[in-house]
Design an enzyme around this catalytic site. Structure first.
Site, PDB file in Angstrom:
ATOM      1  N   ASP A  85       0.860  -1.190   0.000  1.00 26.25           N
ATOM      2  CA  ASP A  85       0.000   0.000   0.000  1.00 26.25           C
ATOM      3  C   ASP A  85       0.892   1.233   0.000  1.00 26.25           C
ATOM      4  O   ASP A  85       1.974   1.229   0.593  1.00 26.25           O
ATOM      5  CB  ASP A  85      -0.977   0.006   1.177  1.00 26.25           C
ATOM      6  N   ASP A 174      -9.868   3.614   5.932  1.00 29.82           N
ATOM      7  CA  ASP A 174      -8.781   3.541   6.910  1.00 29.82           C
ATOM      8  C   ASP A 174      -9.230   4.198   8.213  1.00 29.82           C
ATOM      9  O   ASP A 174      -9.344   5.416   8.309  1.00 29.82           O
ATOM     10  CB  ASP A 174      -7.551   4.240   6.326  1.00 29.82           C
ATOM     11  N   GLU A 176      -8.045   4.592  11.970  1.00 27.84           N
ATOM     12  CA  GLU A 176      -6.953   4.394  12.917  1.00 27.84           C
ATOM     13  C   GLU A 176      -6.812   5.604  13.832  1.00 27.84           C
ATOM     14  O   GLU A 176      -7.638   6.524  13.793  1.00 27.84           O
ATOM     15  CB  GLU A 176      -5.651   4.088  12.196  1.00 27.84           C
TER      16      GLU A 176
END
Length: 286
Positions: A85, A174, A176
């Protein structure tokens, strides 16, 4: 017949003024109550100030470590596919080098909040595709800056779309640690879960696909109360830099992608798809 004389009070006007005064008093009282200001107007955090420094795992390594010194991670299944990634911090990526080393898929950061697009996106997204890889895009979530629906829409409009060409993976969200402040973006567990539901529903409405979720078990437990709301639908992309995937977040019986290192060759972040290449193609095709 009654006649209004000069200097006489205008009773209808007085009545309206009285009602207006009461309403203003009530409104002032309500606005003074805890939470009332938030109900009257939604307030959001400032837009991200360093989005080029935020990528899948940038905060995982900072908060959970990189398991330095452990041996190279072993595949979790006999069959697995190597991937990477990337984001703008990787710049122009040497896709042929990665292909020759065995990398067969890539996730590329496309957007963050509703204000940032990756300036290297075209080279990375199209370059991986042209090298022969199966590629997908991901969005770095900032749930305190705008709604899930707004961010999903922005993502789809700036590279996060999907097509059934056999080489495009569903988009990824994503989730986080917050790079800008409170770990859980100042939201309750229920608030974060609802924000994600909003994002996923909007993405599916616009693309027809259920998106992948990138998150760590540690963050998930802390910020969602270890919610089981997504495990049955959204494929899990989990970061853990060590010799095994470790404990999964609640709701998932298995992972789909494992980000096993942040210090691999050429680009740093390397991943393994949990299955053979034909299963990866099946995920791309939906």
């Amino acid at each position: 017949m009654s006649v209004l004389r000069s200097g006489s009070p205008h009773r209808p006007a007085r009545s309206l003024a009285a009602v207006a005064g009461v309403l203003l008093a009530v409104l002032s009282l309500l606005l003074g109550l805890p939470g009332a200001a938030g109900a009257a107007a939604t307030r959001h955090a400032p837009e991200p100030s360093h989005p080029g420094q935020d990528w899948a795992g940038s905060q995982i390594a900072r908060h959970e470590g990189t398991a330095a010194g452990l041996p190279p991670a072993a595949p979790s299944l006999a069959a697995s596919v190597e991937g990477v990634d990337v984001s703008s911090h990787n710049g122009s990526v040497a896709w042929s080098t990665l292909w020759n080393s065995g990398v067969r898929f890539a996730y590329v950061k496309a957007t963050e909040s509703t204000s940032y697009t990756n300036p290297s996106f075209a080279q990375q997204y199209n370059g991986s595709y042209n090298a022969g890889m199966i590629r997908g895009a991901y969005h770095f979530a900032t749930p305190d800056t705008s709604s899930g629906a707004a961010q999903a829409t922005y993502f789809v409009q700036h590279g996060g779309g999907w097509s059934r060409d056999g080489k495009t993976l569903p988009g990824a969200l994503d989730m986080e640690y917050n790079p800008y402040g409170a770990t859980c973006y100042g939201l309750s567990a229920a608030g974060l879960v609802n924000w994600m539901k909003d994002w996923f529903a909007t993405y599916k409405a616009r693309t027809g696909r259920d998106a992948v979720i990138y998150t760590s078990t540690g963050w998930w437990k802390q910020c969602t109360g270890n919610s089981t709301a997504f495990g049955a639908v959204n494929p899990l992309w989990i970061p853990r830099y060590g010799s095994s995937v470790g404990e999964l977040p609640a709701g998932w019986g298995f992972h789909t992608v494992w980000q096993y290192t942040s210090s691999g060759p050429t680009v740093g972040d390397h991943n393994r798809f949990n299955g053979a290449l034909d299963r990866l193609r099946a995920l791309a095709n939906g």
